[in-house]
Design a protein around this motif. Structure first.
Motif, PDB file in Angstrom:
ATOM      1  N   VAL A 111       2.193   8.230  11.724  1.00  0.00           N
ATOM      2  CA  VAL A 111       2.676   9.574  11.417  1.00  0.00           C
ATOM      3  C   VAL A 111       4.113   9.685  11.917  1.00  0.00           C
ATOM      4  N   PRO A 112       4.947  10.463  11.241  1.00  0.00           N
ATOM      5  CA  PRO A 112       6.338  10.608  11.683  1.00  0.00           C
ATOM      6  C   PRO A 112       6.433  11.422  12.961  1.00  0.00           C
ATOM      7  N   PHE A 113       7.465  11.148  13.733  1.00  0.00           N
ATOM      8  CA  PHE A 113       7.680  11.874  14.979  1.00  0.00           C
ATOM      9  C   PHE A 113       9.165  11.904  15.282  1.00  0.00           C
ATOM     10  N   GLY A 114       9.531  12.855  16.133  1.00  0.00           N
ATOM     11  CA  GLY A 114      10.911  12.964  16.568  1.00  0.00           C
ATOM     12  C   GLY A 114      10.974  13.126  18.066  1.00  0.00           C
ATOM     13  N   PHE A 115      12.119  13.550  18.552  1.00  0.00           N
ATOM     14  CA  PHE A 115      12.341  13.668  19.991  1.00  0.00           C
ATOM     15  C   PHE A 115      12.928  15.038  20.300  1.00  0.00           C
ATOM     16  N   ARG A 116      12.657  15.516  21.496  1.00  0.00           N
ATOM     17  CA  ARG A 116      13.144  16.837  21.865  1.00  0.00           C
ATOM     18  C   ARG A 116      14.017  16.768  23.110  1.00  0.00           C
ATOM     19  N   THR A 117      14.991  17.647  23.128  1.00  0.00           N
ATOM     20  CA  THR A 117      15.889  17.804  24.269  1.00  0.00           C
ATOM     21  C   THR A 117      15.930  19.278  24.633  1.00  0.00           C
ATOM     22  N   ALA A 118      16.697  19.594  25.661  1.00  0.00           N
ATOM     23  CA  ALA A 118      16.855  21.001  26.039  1.00  0.00           C
ATOM     24  C   ALA A 118      17.534  21.801  24.937  1.00  0.00           C
ATOM     25  N   GLN A 119      18.301  21.114  24.087  1.00  0.00           N
ATOM     26  CA  GLN A 119      19.025  21.783  23.005  1.00  0.00           C
ATOM     27  C   GLN A 119      18.221  21.863  21.709  1.00  0.00           C
ATOM     28  N   GLY A 120      17.094  21.203  21.649  1.00  0.00           N
ATOM     29  CA  GLY A 120      16.295  21.233  20.432  1.00  0.00           C
ATOM     30  C   GLY A 120      15.717  19.876  20.101  1.00  0.00           C
TER      31      GLY A 120
ATOM     32  N   SER B  54      -1.293  13.432  25.596  1.00  0.00           N
ATOM     33  CA  SER B  54      -2.009  14.671  25.923  1.00  0.00           C
ATOM     34  C   SER B  54      -2.303  15.528  24.698  1.00  0.00           C
ATOM     35  N   ASP B  55      -1.581  15.291  23.586  1.00  0.00           N
ATOM     36  CA  ASP B  55      -1.850  16.059  22.367  1.00  0.00           C
ATOM     37  C   ASP B  55      -2.874  15.377  21.459  1.00  0.00           C
ATOM     38  N   GLY B  56      -3.480  14.274  21.931  1.00  0.00           N
ATOM     39  CA  GLY B  56      -4.514  13.593  21.167  1.00  0.00           C
ATOM     40  C   GLY B  56      -4.020  12.494  20.264  1.00  0.00           C
ATOM     41  N   THR B  57      -2.721  12.207  20.261  1.00  0.00           N
ATOM     42  CA  THR B  57      -2.167  11.110  19.472  1.00  0.00           C
ATOM     43  C   THR B  57      -2.107   9.838  20.304  1.00  0.00           C
ATOM     44  N   TRP B  58      -1.909   8.711  19.609  1.00  0.00           N
ATOM     45  CA  TRP B  58      -1.748   7.415  20.285  1.00  0.00           C
ATOM     46  C   TRP B  58      -0.342   6.902  20.003  1.00  0.00           C
ATOM     47  N   ALA B  59       0.386   6.560  21.046  1.00  0.00           N
ATOM     48  CA  ALA B  59       1.733   6.003  20.926  1.00  0.00           C
ATOM     49  C   ALA B  59       1.699   4.530  21.305  1.00  0.00           C
ATOM     50  N   GLU B  60       2.274   3.676  20.454  1.00  0.00           N
ATOM     51  CA  GLU B  60       2.333   2.244  20.710  1.00  0.00           C
ATOM     52  C   GLU B  60       3.779   1.820  20.945  1.00  0.00           C
TER      53      GLU B  60
ATOM     54  N   GLN C 124       0.839  -1.187   0.000  1.00  0.00           N
ATOM     55  CA  GLN C 124       0.000   0.000   0.000  1.00  0.00           C
ATOM     56  C   GLN C 124       0.876   1.239   0.000  1.00  0.00           C
ATOM     57  N   PRO C 125       0.403   2.354  -0.563  1.00  0.00           N
ATOM     58  CA  PRO C 125       1.222   3.567  -0.601  1.00  0.00           C
ATOM     59  C   PRO C 125       1.451   4.119   0.802  1.00  0.00           C
ATOM     60  N   PRO C 126       2.586   4.787   1.023  1.00  0.00           N
ATOM     61  CA  PRO C 126       2.856   5.353   2.343  1.00  0.00           C
ATOM     62  C   PRO C 126       1.883   6.471   2.679  1.00  0.00           C
ATOM     63  N   PRO C 127       1.642   6.707   3.966  1.00  0.00           N
ATOM     64  CA  PRO C 127       0.750   7.798   4.365  1.00  0.00           C
ATOM     65  C   PRO C 127       1.428   9.148   4.169  1.00  0.00           C
ATOM     66  N   PRO C 128       0.660  10.239   4.287  1.00  0.00           N
ATOM     67  CA  PRO C 128       1.247  11.576   4.099  1.00  0.00           C
ATOM     68  C   PRO C 128       2.353  11.850   5.116  1.00  0.00           C
ATOM     69  N   LEU C 129       3.330  12.629   4.699  1.00  0.00           N
ATOM     70  CA  LEU C 129       4.429  13.015   5.571  1.00  0.00           C
ATOM     71  C   LEU C 129       4.019  14.257   6.346  1.00  0.00           C
ATOM     72  N   LEU C 130       3.647  14.068   7.603  1.00  0.00           N
ATOM     73  CA  LEU C 130       3.249  15.173   8.471  1.00  0.00           C
ATOM     74  C   LEU C 130       4.433  15.579   9.343  1.00  0.00           C
ATOM     75  N   ALA C 131       4.371  16.765   9.901  1.00  0.00           N
ATOM     76  CA  ALA C 131       5.453  17.260  10.749  1.00  0.00           C
ATOM     77  C   ALA C 131       4.869  17.843  12.029  1.00  0.00           C
ATOM     78  N   GLY C 132       5.745  18.085  13.001  1.00  0.00           N
ATOM     79  CA  GLY C 132       5.306  18.803  14.187  1.00  0.00           C
ATOM     80  C   GLY C 132       5.186  17.999  15.451  1.00  0.00           C
ATOM     81  N   PHE C 133       5.422  16.659  15.403  1.00  0.00           N
ATOM     82  CA  PHE C 133       5.305  15.840  16.608  1.00  0.00           C
ATOM     83  C   PHE C 133       6.702  15.521  17.145  1.00  0.00           C
ATOM     84  N   SER C 134       6.943  15.853  18.397  1.00  0.00           N
ATOM     85  CA  SER C 134       8.215  15.506  19.033  1.00  0.00           C
ATOM     86  C   SER C 134       7.984  15.290  20.516  1.00  0.00           C
ATOM     87  N   TYR C 135       8.712  14.321  21.075  1.00  0.00           N
ATOM     88  CA  TYR C 135       8.453  13.870  22.437  1.00  0.00           C
ATOM     89  C   TYR C 135       9.755  13.524  23.143  1.00  0.00           C
TER      90      TYR C 135
END
Length: 332
Positions: free
Chosen positions: A270-279, A212-218, A124-135
């Protein structure tokens, strides 16, 4: 009658996943890939998989109009709760046939008794590339190898629900941490099967958190009976949820993490990244990470898999010694 096809003069390789051989199309180690017409086959009434009883060549057929993925596992002798396994992840274009390899060894003497498991899906085709999620980072300690990233060619690529997942190799028992504040909505922790038997795609353990932002993490492949939370538990970012494990389809012990915008069973990831004190930082397959970001290469986590290859045009059964039973039905 099949047309003659010249084998490629290359040996199969183990790749980055012990015991698993991956070919997305014409990989250099396979014997050959042709369209059905050129190979002398009619597209009707073809099997999905065949093993020639004389020359022991394993072949896979795609008689459909769509690209398909074939996940196969072949078993040799069992030693108590440990079974010798080799696995293949094969992607075929529409209307094509792949000669994968020539089987050898005691288990291949009689192909009619060879234990073969399969899971075949249409890509199946990949889902849309969204941005803005980091944890926050989901594991304590490290660094950890990102062994499979976005569209990973072992198991992430075939379906939108897993396309943007991340895998981190880590020793069994590593603390799995909540990436964000939220509420636990699911805990599965009763399965114990491990290894690269394709049946393991259908059994796994996981903890799911509605964040808390309404997403589900597995958080998937966690160790059996290791959950430190229950359904309905309120969790804080950095809180221990469970211990990492190797339950399900696991070439190595690892944590599989994926993020969704809904809790529907087939919701796209959806894509996601991680955040630190430096960014913020995003993870790439083949690099090492910890809570502070990308790190120098660490020591590879211990696992019980080792691969033995045969001669050119052959691949032997890989030995995989899971920490649990690898003979039951089992998924990530």
């Amino acid at each position: 009658m099949r047309a003659s096809r010249s084998p490629r003069a290359a040996r199969p390789r183990g790749g980055d996943w012990p015991g698993c051989h991956v070919a997305h199309g014409a990989a250099p180690w396979i014997l050959g890939l042709q369209d059905l017409q050129s190979a002398g086959f009619e597209s009707e009434d073809l099997p999905d998989i065949s093993i020639d009883p004389e020359d022991k060549v394993l072949s896979v057929f795609n008689s459909t109009e769509e690209e398909r993925c074939y996940c196969l596992s072949l078993a040799a002798a069992a030693r108590g709760s440990i079974k010798e396994i080799i696995a293949f992840v094969l992607v075929l274009p529409a209307k094509s046939v792949m000669d994968v390899c020539k089987l050898r060894g005691p288990a291949a003497k009689d192909v009619l008794t060879l234990e073969l498991q399969s899971d075949i899906v249409t890509l199946q085709p990949p889902p849309p590339l969204l941005a803005g999620f980091s944890y926050g980072f989901p594991l304590a300690g490290g660094p950890f190898l990102c062994s499979q990233g976005h569209g990973g060619k072992l198991t992430h690529f075939a379906h939108p629900s897993t396309f943007y997942a991340l895998d981190f190799d880590c020793p069994v028992g590593t603390a799995v941490l909540a990436m964000e504040d939220g509420t636990v909505t699911e805990v599965r922790q009763s399965d114990t099967v491990s290894g690269i038997d394709v049946r393991n795609f259908f059994k796994w353990n996981q903890v799911t958190v509605k964040q808390s932002d309404g997403t589900w993490a597995e958080y998937v492949h966690v160790e059996a009976n290791s959950a430190q939370v229950g359904v309905g538990s309120q969790v804080r970012r950095g809180q221990v949820l469970a211990r990492s494990g190797d339950v399900g389809f696991c070439p190595t012990a690892h944590l599989h993490v994926e993020l969704h915008l809904s809790d529907e069973p087939k919701a796209p990831s959806v894509p996601f990244g991680f955040r630190t004190a430096q960014g913020e930082f995003r993870c790439e397959e083949g690099k090492w990470y910890a809570a502070e970001g990308e790190c120098e290469r660490g020591a590879a986590p211990e696992h019980a898999a080792c691969v033995f290859f045969g001669q050119v045009r052959s691949c032997s059964v890989a030995k995989f010694g899971p920490s649990h039973e690898a003979t039951s039905n089992a998924h990530p």
